[in-house]
Write an enzyme that holds these catalytic residues in place. Structure first.
Site, PDB file in Angstrom:
ATOM      1  N   ASP A  91      59.866 -16.796 103.994  1.00  0.00           N
ATOM      2  CA  ASP A  91      59.540 -15.386 103.755  1.00  0.00           C
ATOM      3  C   ASP A  91      58.065 -15.311 103.374  1.00  0.00           C
ATOM      4  O   ASP A  91      57.682 -15.754 102.286  1.00  0.00           O
ATOM      5  CB  ASP A  91      60.387 -14.805 102.622  1.00  0.00           C
ATOM      6  CG  ASP A  91      61.851 -14.590 102.996  1.00  0.00           C
ATOM      7  OD1 ASP A  91      62.298 -15.181 103.999  1.00  0.00           O
ATOM      8  OD2 ASP A  91      62.535 -13.848 102.274  1.00  0.00           O
ATOM      9  N   LYS A 153      60.661  -7.593 106.219  1.00  0.00           N
ATOM     10  CA  LYS A 153      61.254  -7.521 104.879  1.00  0.00           C
ATOM     11  C   LYS A 153      60.509  -6.481 104.060  1.00  0.00           C
ATOM     12  O   LYS A 153      59.285  -6.420 104.072  1.00  0.00           O
ATOM     13  CB  LYS A 153      61.188  -8.897 104.220  1.00  0.00           C
ATOM     14  CG  LYS A 153      61.735  -8.957 102.794  1.00  0.00           C
ATOM     15  CD  LYS A 153      61.670 -10.387 102.271  1.00  0.00           C
ATOM     16  CE  LYS A 153      61.968 -10.455 100.790  1.00  0.00           C
ATOM     17  NZ  LYS A 153      61.869 -11.837 100.263  1.00  0.00           N
ATOM     18  N   LYS A 182      65.296  -7.257 106.457  1.00  0.00           N
ATOM     19  CA  LYS A 182      65.743  -7.725 105.148  1.00  0.00           C
ATOM     20  C   LYS A 182      65.287  -6.724 104.097  1.00  0.00           C
ATOM     21  O   LYS A 182      64.099  -6.422 103.986  1.00  0.00           O
ATOM     22  CB  LYS A 182      65.198  -9.114 104.831  1.00  0.00           C
ATOM     23  CG  LYS A 182      65.598  -9.608 103.425  1.00  0.00           C
ATOM     24  CD  LYS A 182      65.141 -11.029 103.166  1.00  0.00           C
ATOM     25  CE  LYS A 182      65.422 -11.448 101.726  1.00  0.00           C
ATOM     26  NZ  LYS A 182      64.980 -12.838 101.441  1.00  0.00           N
TER      27      LYS A 182
END
Length: 221
Positions: A91, A153, A182
C-alpha cells in the site's frame, strides 16, 4: 451480510508507531483465526511476521507512509525491501503535493515504478482523499487506472479524515474495470463495512471489525 464474509474483505491493520512485536503477532494470530484478506503491518515487522505465519496469511505493508513525500527512488527501495522480506501486498502513499502542483506525469511514473517493483504482487495506491478536491480525486482515479495498479485506496488513517461513502461512490464511478477500491480510516461498525462494500469497495482497512467479533464471542453471542 455475515460478519465472517465481511472479514474476508478486511486488511486487519496495526500501524501505530508504538506497536510492538507482541502486538503484531497477536494481529497475525487474529488474521489467521478470522480468515482476513491480509494483515497490514509496518515494514520493519514483515520479515519476522512472514517467518511466523508461513503460508497461512497474506502480509501487507505500507510504503512512503504516512505522508507520501519520499522520493520515488526511496519508495522503490522500500517496496523491493518489503518484497524480499515476504510482503504479499503493498500500500503506497502518493505525493499529495504533486497533485496540488498538477504533476500528473510524475505521479504516473512513480506509481508505475512502484508497481514494477512489486514483481506481480498487489499494489494499492493511497490517494489521501480527505486532502483532495473532487477534480483531483477523479484525476487520481484515471492515473491509478492507467498505471496498472490493482487498487485505489482512500486514506492512510493518519491525516484529517478517513474513508467516506461519498468518496467510495465517486471512485466506483471513475476507476477502470481492472481497478478495485480499498476503503480505510474510521471504519468502526458492521454497518460501516456493509455500506462501503455495497458502494463498491473490495477491501477494508480496519482493526475494529475483528475486535467487534471478539467482543461478541466474549459476550456469548
Amino acid at each position: 451480510m455475515e460478519i465472517r464474509e465481511i472479514l474476508s474483505h478486511c486488511d486487519h491493520t496495526l500501524l501505530k508507531p508504538e506497536c510492538t512485536w507482541a502486538q503484531i503477532r497477536e494481529v497475525c494470530d487474529e488474521g489467521i483465526r478470522y480468515h482476513t484478506a491480509s494483515v497490514c503491518i509496518p515494514a520493519a515487522y514483515v520479515k519476522q511476521a512472514a517467518e511466523y505465519v508461513g503460508n497461512e496469511l497474506k502480509l501487507c505493508t505500507v510504503i512512503g507512509f504516512p505522508n507520501g513525500y519520499h522520493t520515488t527512488a526511496v519508495k522503490v527501495f522500500e517496496t523491493e525491501d518489503a518484497i524480499r522480506n515476504g510482503a504479499d501486498e503493498i500500500d503506497m502513499v502518493i505525493n499529495v503535493g504533486w497533485v496540488k502542483d498538477r504533476r500528473w506525469d510524475d505521479l504516473l511514473a512513480e506509481i508505475k515504478a512502484v508497481k514494477t517493483s512489486c514483481q506481480g504482487r498487489i499494489l494499492k495506491v493511497i490517494v489521501e482523499a480527505c486532502l483532495l478536491t473532487e477534480e483531483e480525486k477523479i484525476r487520481m482515479c484515471r492515473l491509478v487506472t492507467e498505471s496498472g495498479a490493482d487498487y485505489i485506496k482512500t486514506s492512510t488513517g493518519f491525516s484529517t479524515g478517513g474513508a467516506t461513502r461519498e468518496d467510495v461512490a465517486l471512485f466506483s464511478r471513475n476507476i477502470g474495470p481492472n481497478v478495485k477500491i480499498k476503503a480505510a480510516g474510521g471504519i468502526r461498525t458492521q454497518k460501516d463495512a456493509e455500506d462501503f462494500l455495497r458502494l463498491g469497495a473490495d477491501r477494508l482497512g480496519t482493526s475494529a471489525l475483528v475486535n467487534l467479533v471478539k467482543e461478541r464471542e466474549t459476550a456469548g453471542e
